[in-house]
Design an enzyme around this catalytic site. Structure first.
Site, short mmCIF file in Angstrom:
data_model
loop_
_atom_site.label_atom_id
_atom_site.label_comp_id
_atom_site.label_asym_id
_atom_site.label_seq_id
_atom_site.Cartn_x
_atom_site.Cartn_y
_atom_site.Cartn_z
N VAL A 1 0.84 -1.20 0.00
CA VAL A 1 0.00 0.00 0.00
C VAL A 1 0.87 1.25 0.00
CG1 VAL A 1 -1.96 -1.14 1.10
CG2 VAL A 1 -0.27 0.01 2.51
N ASP A 2 0.31 2.33 -0.52
CA ASP A 2 1.03 3.60 -0.58
C ASP A 2 0.67 4.49 0.61
OD1 ASP A 2 -1.49 4.67 -1.17
OD2 ASP A 2 -1.07 4.88 -3.30
N GLU A 3 1.11 5.74 0.55
CA GLU A 3 0.86 6.67 1.66
C GLU A 3 -0.62 6.99 1.86
OE1 GLU A 3 1.93 9.05 -2.03
OE2 GLU A 3 2.66 7.25 -1.07
N VAL B 1 -3.89 2.66 0.16
CA VAL B 1 -4.44 1.77 -0.87
C VAL B 1 -3.29 1.14 -1.65
CG1 VAL B 1 -6.61 3.04 -1.10
CG2 VAL B 1 -4.68 3.63 -2.57
#
Length: 186
Positions: A62-64, A67
């Site tokens: 997941v990213d910042e 998601v």
């Protein structure tokens, strides 16, 4: 041993040989993108001839924003294709032992909804066309719980000989795809 158990389950449930269809509920690890391992919860063949692989989103995917990062979806599809080939009895190890290879020449993705850490989802893989050196593969990713569409994709895989030059789709691969998926040949 696991292969023998899976084979017995597949023959009992479907009448198909173990290389033709994975049995529901079989768990194993599959090589994912860049050597990472992803746990595959189960594999099965759906009524619409999609090979289905259940997976779980890992924290590092997941990213910042919380998601799954867009490029990670391509690795999910890659893992799905690898697991499907492995279940057909034609693993990546097989290709490397023969000196041949397969490469992705195109990948088109359309995103509909995000996945988050811990989500359980299904990667659906269906080879639809064999054309010369190319195999056209349709993909979908859906959430497991409510089967909400996350992504649709279309990939073009190319068979390569020992010199990494395009070559007609390998006969053993072509035969399996036609038998299992009713894949068209052009």
């Amino acid at each position: 041993m696991q292969q023998q158990i899976m084979g017995a389950l597949v023959r009992q449930a479907t009448g198909l040989s173990p290389r033709l269809r994975a049995a529901d509920g079989i768990s194993f690890s599959s090589g994912g993108a860049h050597g990472h391992h992803r746990v595959v919860l189960a594999t099965a063949m759906s009524k619409d001839k999609f090979f289905e692989i259940e997976m779980v989103v890992r924290d590092d995917e997941v990213d910042e924003y919380g998601v799954v990062n867009n490029p990670i979806y391509a690795s999910y599809l890659h893992s799905g294709r690898d697991v499907m080939l492995e279940q057909l009895g034609i693993s990546v190890d097989y290709w490397t032992s023969t000196g041949n290879a397969m490469a992705l020449s195109e990948l088109n993705l359309k995103y509909f909804a995000p996945l988050r850490s811990g989500d359980v989802f299904v990667v659906k893989v269906k080879p639809v066309l064999i054309k010369g050196v190319r195999i056209i593969v349709e993909h979908m990713i859906e959430t497991l719980q409510d089967r909400k569409l996350v992504l649709e994709g279309r990939a073009v895989a190319v068979c390569l000989n020992k010199d990494f030059r395009p070559t007609r789709v390998f006969p053993e691969l072509s035969a399996s795809l036609i038998e299992v998926f009713s894949c068209k040949v052009a």
